[in-house]
Design an enzyme around this catalytic site. Structure first.
Site, PDB file in Angstrom:
ATOM      1  N   CYS A   1       3.545   5.513 -10.490  1.00  0.00           N
ATOM      2  CA  CYS A   1       3.092   5.793  -9.074  1.00  0.00           C
ATOM      3  C   CYS A   1       4.244   6.256  -8.340  1.00  0.00           C
ATOM      4  CB  CYS A   1       2.300   4.464  -8.287  1.00  0.00           C
ATOM      5  SG  CYS A   1       3.386   3.357  -7.978  1.00  0.00           S
TER       6      CYS A   1
ATOM      7  N   GLU B   1      10.184  -1.195  -9.939  1.00  0.00           N
ATOM      8  CA  GLU B   1      11.133  -0.223  -9.074  1.00  0.00           C
ATOM      9  C   GLU B   1      12.514  -0.757  -8.928  1.00  0.00           C
ATOM     10  OE1 GLU B   1       9.150   0.787  -5.507  1.00  0.00           O
ATOM     11  OE2 GLU B   1       8.751  -1.360  -5.083  1.00  0.00           O
TER      12      GLU B   1
ATOM     13  N   ASN C   1      10.528   6.353  -8.051  1.00  0.00           N
ATOM     14  CA  ASN C   1      11.301   6.928  -6.647  1.00  0.00           C
ATOM     15  C   ASN C   1      12.282   5.851  -6.368  1.00  0.00           C
ATOM     16  OD1 ASN C   1       9.099   8.756  -6.426  1.00  0.00           O
ATOM     17  ND2 ASN C   1       8.346   7.302  -4.735  1.00  0.00           N
TER      18      ASN C   1
ATOM     19  N   ARG D   1      -1.156  -2.164  -2.293  1.00  0.00           N
ATOM     20  CA  ARG D   1       0.049  -2.701  -2.250  1.00  0.00           C
ATOM     21  C   ARG D   1       0.334  -3.381  -0.850  1.00  0.00           C
ATOM     22  NH1 ARG D   1       5.132   1.163  -3.138  1.00  0.00           N
ATOM     23  NH2 ARG D   1       5.010   1.360  -0.820  1.00  0.00           N
TER      24      ARG D   1
ATOM     25  N   ARG E   1      -0.369   2.496   0.112  1.00  0.00           N
ATOM     26  CA  ARG E   1       0.810   1.814   0.777  1.00  0.00           C
ATOM     27  C   ARG E   1       0.281   1.762   2.187  1.00  0.00           C
ATOM     28  NH1 ARG E   1       3.470   7.128  -1.657  1.00  0.00           N
ATOM     29  NH2 ARG E   1       5.261   6.377  -2.637  1.00  0.00           N
TER      30      ARG E   1
HETATM   31  C1  PEP Z   1       8.409   4.162  -5.494  1.00  0.00           C
HETATM   32  O1  PEP Z   1       9.414   3.540  -5.430  1.00  0.00           O
HETATM   33  O2  PEP Z   1       8.486   4.953  -6.566  1.00  0.00           O
HETATM   34  C2  PEP Z   1       6.999   4.009  -4.971  1.00  0.00           C
HETATM   35  C3  PEP Z   1       6.056   4.518  -5.509  1.00  0.00           C
HETATM   36  O3  PEP Z   1       7.002   3.215  -3.883  1.00  0.00           O
HETATM   37  P1  PEP Z   1       7.448   3.948  -2.475  1.00  0.00           P
HETATM   38  O4  PEP Z   1       7.818   5.385  -2.646  1.00  0.00           O
HETATM   39  O5  PEP Z   1       6.442   3.556  -1.646  1.00  0.00           O
HETATM   40  O6  PEP Z   1       8.797   3.069  -2.280  1.00  0.00           O
HETATM   41 MG    MG Z   2       9.126   1.871  -3.839  1.00  0.00          MG
END
Ligand code: PEP
Ligand code: MG
Length: 596
Positions: A522, A451, A474, A349, A313
């Protein structure tokens, strides 16, 4: 995880429940960090220092007026009534800071009571607030907040501490805060901070994710906590069960000492798994990679035996600073990580800011979005900022010659966005080569975070254009269920095992399979060993998670077979009721938990 937000008064303990983010158990001394209050030291000054103190106060007042003038300017762009209301408010602030009774009151306190400026401001504010509160007029009563607003701003400008001085806290401190921002976590030193708990934050909020990556015992979403605890109180945090105990009895402390030792022993015993392969009982290899939020995690990542970085990240590089890092700075930070990974893949990313991953306003210039989760976030923001594109893509391409680099795009919702980035990558690579700057050949592959539901729904098309998929459970859960992942009032409804979320995941894994591209997960779901069989059964062959979770997931993986996992996934996908799904997963877990 515990979903009760009540606190109960036991004999001599005050117990709270929130969301346990993990990390085991901490027993330590509380430091209450209430960002709603002005934490001001009061100290005496010598009479010869009066002038110095008055000058310090006037400088802060001048700075405050400048800030208010800036706010006034911004308020002029607001529509009608709001502009007027804000205009009045800021005028009133400005009046207070000119030679007013308020200012004279503070100066008098410094001169006559011989106290520091911060304390003088706070005492003067307290007098005004009291006076306002005694007036029986709702409009004036509401002005109390305005008055304290000016006071807070003044104190902040007087204070040299720009950030909570977590580094000066003694060893074994447990931070109890109403809120910690992701940027604050950069100041948490695991050598001193034994754990923390916050009132705000959902389990999948970034503060939760950061806590998990720090490996500290953490509980979030703990209503009422701040009011009951005092700095200096003895406190126990159980990041596994989500319990917080303030002023525990001797008996409770002893019990938790045993729990803590057991947990540490278990973690240590899991460490030996770092050397064995991540393989099912019937021989399917699954790559277990690490998510990195902070550079400090690299060591833990290496020790965990991770197969690489599944998600870097890059937001951390943009936090706690006024200016965005330039290409060189990004290049250096990425290079040291890629080199340390010694050829193992590093999935970088592109910047995903917005929503709860905020960085300095002036740095990103997003402004206040009416609905930040649906606003200029992730790739949408990135594609609009040429300098950011140029700097970040060049840095990534330049490090590609030092190892195995992959590019991952956040918040993709259409195939066109992916194609735009592919063209950008190719153009920048060409221009770097023209300048004799080496980039890898072939260029780093480009993957898409699945996502946003629209990406999952067009995954069959997207898969032909992407080099790999990484499912971000997430956000996929947040956007599918319309549940803000940071809002603990709706956290009970946040459910990655909702059939709708699982269907979108299945669409994505099937599309990836048809197009023969790798698919991983992830999101935090990948870190939960109870989910391992389901994900493997759905066709996922790469799981990326906080390094601390890798041994737990590996242990689970080595207990299950691909064959049973496929049957499990099929059973789960036939259900339309989450409760039944949980039941099936629980039953499977009980039936297949053997020694590793
Ligand atoms: C997700 O959204 O699952 C992800 C891995 O990205 P982040 O949690 O950084 O938004
Ligand atoms: Mg995300």
């Amino acid at each position: 995880m515990n979903d009760s937000f009540l606190h109960e008064n036991l004999k001599d303990n005050i117990t709270y429940s929130g969301y346990g983010v993990g990390g085991g158990i901490a027993i330590g001394t509380a430091y209450v960090y209430d960002t709603n209050l002005l934490a001001v030291d009061r100290y005496d000054i010598a009479s010869e220092d009066i002038k110095k103190e008055l000058d310090r106060f006037l400088v802060a007042a001048k700075k405050t007026r400048r800030q208010i003038a800036y706010l006034q300017k911004r308020a002029r762009n607001f529509p009608g009534a709001a502009r007027e209301e804000l205009g009045f408010l800021f005028d009133a602030y400005d009046q207070m800071l000119k030679s007013s009774r308020f200012m004279r009151g503070i100066e008098t306190r410094i001169k006559e009571e011989l106290i520091n400026a911060e304390a003088a401001v706070q005492e003067e504010i307290a007098v005004m607030v009291e006076a306002f509160a005694s007036i029986d007029d709702p409009y004036l009563a509401a002005r109390i907040e305005d008055v304290s607003g000016v006071g807070k701003r003044l104190v902040r400008n007087l204070s040299i501490k720009k950030r909570p001085l977590f580094s000066s806290l003694p060893k074994n401190t447990i931070i109890l805060a109403n809120e910690l921002t992701p940027a604050d976590t950069l100041f948490l030193d695991p050598k001193k901070i034994a754990g923390f708990a916050t009132v705000s934050g959902g389990a999948q909020s970034h503060i939760g994710i950061l806590a998990r990556s720090l490996g500290l015992p953490t509980v979030i979403g703990t209503e009422g906590l701040i009011q009951k605890a005092k700095t200096g109180d003895m406190v126990i945090i159980n990041g596994n069960s989500g319990k917080i105990i303030i002023q525990p009895s001797e008996e409770t402390i002893s019990e938790h000492r045993i729990l803590k030792t057991n947990y540490l022993n278990l973690t240590r015993s899991l460490k030996r798994l770092s050397k064995v392969p991540a393989i099912t009982t019937d021989g399917t290899l699954v790559k277990l990679k690490a998510n990195i939020e902070l550079p400090s995690e690299t060591q833990a990542l290496i020790e965990s035996g991770a197969d690489g970085v599944g998600l870097l990240r890059t937001e951390f590089m943009f936090m706690n600073r006024k200016n965005a890092p330039n290409e060189e700075e990004q290049f250096n930070a990425l290079k040291s990580l890629v080199i340390r990974m010694e050829g193992r893949p590093v999935t970088i990313r592109t910047l995903d800011i917005g929503n709860d991953k905020m960085v300095n306003d002036s740095l990103i210039g997003i402004g206040k979005s009416p609905n930040p989760a649906l606003g200029l976030r992730g790739i949408r923001y990135w594609l609009q900022h040429e300098e950011l594109i140029e700097n970040q893509m060049s840095a990534i391409l330049r490090v590609s010659v030092f190892g195995q680099v992959k590019i991952l795009l956040p918040m993709i919702s259409t195939t066109e966005e992916l194609q735009k980035v592919r063209k950008i990558r190719d153009d920048i690579a060409r221009s770097l080569r023209k300048r004799n700057i080496a980039v890898s050949d072939p260029l780093p592959p480009i993957g898409v975070m699945i996502e946003v539901p629209s990406a999952a729904l067009v995954a069959d098309n997207m898969a032909w254009h992407a080099d790999f998929f990484s499912i971000g459970t997430n956000d996929l859960t947040q956007y599918t269920l319309a549940i803000d992942r940071t809002d603990n009032t709706v956290m009970r409804l946040y459910n990655p095992l909702h059939p709708s979320v699982l269907k979108l995941m299945q669409l994505s894994t099937e599309a990836a399979f048809k197009a023969r591209i790798p698919v991983g997960v992830c999101g935090e779901m990948a870190a939960d060993p109870r989910m391992t069989a389901l994900l493997v059964g759905l066709g996922v062959r790469e799981l990326s998670m906080p390094a601390s979770s890798i041994p737990w997931v590996k242990k689970r993986l080595r207990q299950i077979s691909l064959r049973d996992s496929v049957v499990l996934a099929r059973n789960v996908m036939n259900q339309c009721d989450s409760k039944k799904i949980y039941q099936i997963i629980d039953d499977f877990e009980k039936a297949s938990t053997t020694k590793f």
